[in-house]
Design an enzyme around this catalytic site. Sequence first.
Site, PDB file in Angstrom:
ATOM      1  N   CYS A 241       1.443  -9.553  -1.288  1.00 10.16           N
ATOM      2  CA  CYS A 241       1.987  -8.657  -0.257  1.00 10.16           C
ATOM      3  C   CYS A 241       3.087  -7.741  -0.778  1.00 10.16           C
ATOM      4  CB  CYS A 241       2.485  -9.459   0.937  1.00 10.16           C
ATOM      5  SG  CYS A 241       1.150 -10.350   1.738  1.00 10.16           S
TER       6      CYS A 241
ATOM      7  N   HIS B 124       7.304  -5.190   5.062  1.00 10.15           N
ATOM      8  CA  HIS B 124       5.946  -5.737   5.038  1.00 10.15           C
ATOM      9  C   HIS B 124       5.704  -6.418   6.390  1.00 10.15           C
ATOM     10  CE1 HIS B 124       2.390  -7.900   4.066  1.00 10.15           C
ATOM     11  NE2 HIS B 124       2.984  -9.079   4.063  1.00 10.15           N
TER      12      HIS B 124
ATOM     13  N   ASN C 190      -1.495  -8.548   9.407  1.00  7.70           N
ATOM     14  CA  ASN C 190      -1.037  -8.507   8.012  1.00  7.70           C
ATOM     15  C   ASN C 190      -2.184  -7.981   7.142  1.00  7.70           C
ATOM     16  OD1 ASN C 190      -0.158  -8.980   5.427  1.00  7.70           O
ATOM     17  ND2 ASN C 190       0.463 -11.100   5.775  1.00  7.70           N
TER      18      ASN C 190
END
Length: 329
Positions: free
Chosen positions: A116, A256, A286
Site C-alpha cells: 500500500c 492511503h 482499499n
Amino acid sequence: MTRIRAAITGIQGWVPPYILNNKELESMVDTSDEWITTRTGIKERHIQKGKGLGTSDMAAEAVKGLLEKTNTRPEEIGMVICATVTPDMIFPATANIISDKTGIRNAFSFDMNAACSGLLYALVTASKFIETGSVKKAIVIGADKMSSITDYTSRDTCVLFGDAAGAILLEPTTEEVGIMDSIMQSDGSGRFYLHMKAGGSLKPPSHETIDAKEHFVYQEGQPVFKFAVTKMADVAAEIMARNNLKSEDISYLVPHQANLRIIDATARRMGVGTEQVMINIERYGNTTGGTIPLCLWEWENKLKKGDNVILAAFGGGFTWGSIWLKWAY
Ligand code: UT7
C-alpha cells in the site's frame, strides 16, 4: 545552481464500472452494512469483471487519459513505474505491458512492490531520475486488481478491497513547487501479519496451496491496524516537523485509504481538520496502489498552485512513508 525538482503535472484515475456494495456483500458472507461502515468507512468498491482483463488494462486506461489530458505523446515518456501487488504476471513487469498497450516505446519500465506504500515509493524513485535530469517525463502508476487475490468467502478481508488504477505525470521544474521532501521506511518483520502465503519462490503454486486458499490476501487486522495508526501518523507528523510546517500551512492530507479510523488518527495527529483530508474510501475501499492517485484525481480541480500537500501511506511489509509536495498547477 538552480535546483531541479520533480513536479506532478497531471493525474488521471480509472475504475472499472461494476460496483460491489455492502448490501451485495451481505448476501455473500456473514457481514452487515453497519459493521463495514463503522469499522472501515467503506460503502462500496469497484470490481474489474470480465475474462482476460488484468491490472494492466485498468492502468492503460488511466495512462491513455493522462497522456491525452496533458497533451503528451507516448514517445516523450522516459520512465514508467507501476506500483502494484497484483501484477498481470510474475514477469514481465506490468509496467512493460502497460507501456506496450499505450504506445510508450522510449521508456524503461518496471514494477515497484511496496504494497500500500508502493505509490509513494515509486513517486520518490521517479523523482530522483527527474531531479538529476536523466529523465524528462516519467509516469508513475498505482494500480491493483485486488479482487484477483481476495477470498470472497472470507468476511475478514473481502469487505475491504477494490480495484482501481491511477497514473501521475512527473516533470522537472525550477520553481518552488513539486516534491519537496520524503521519508520512506520499512520493517520486514511485519510480513507475518499481511501477505500472500503461496505463489512465490518460497511456496510455488500447487494443488495443496490452492486447496488451502493460500493465493489470497492474508491479514491479521488488529496488529496491522495498530502499526498503521502509529506509523502513518508518526511519519506525517515527522515530515511536518522537520520542514517547519504547521497544521495551518497544510492544504491537504492525502492518506492511503485502508480504514477511516486510521485516516482520522493521522489527521488528528497532524492537527488538520476533516475539510483538509482527502477521503473517498466510502466509494472505492482499499485499492492498494490506487488509493492516493484516485484521491488526487478527484480533488484535482480544488488544488491550487503552491498548495502544501502531505501524502502518507502504510502497507504490507511493513512499509510506510510520507511525501511533502507543493502542488504545481
Ligand atoms: O492497507 C494496508 C494495511 N491494512 C490496514 O491498514 C488494515 C488495518 N486493519 C483494519 O483496518 C481492521 O483491523 C479491520 C477493518 C481489518 C478489522 O477491524 P477490527 O475492528 O480490527 O475487527 P477485528 O478483526 O478485531 O474483528 C472484530 C470482530 C470479530 O468477531 P469477534 O471475534 O469479536 O466475535 C470478527 O470476527 O468482528 C468480526 N468481523 C466481522 N463481522 C462482520 C470481522 N470481519 C467482519 C465483517 N463483518 N466483515
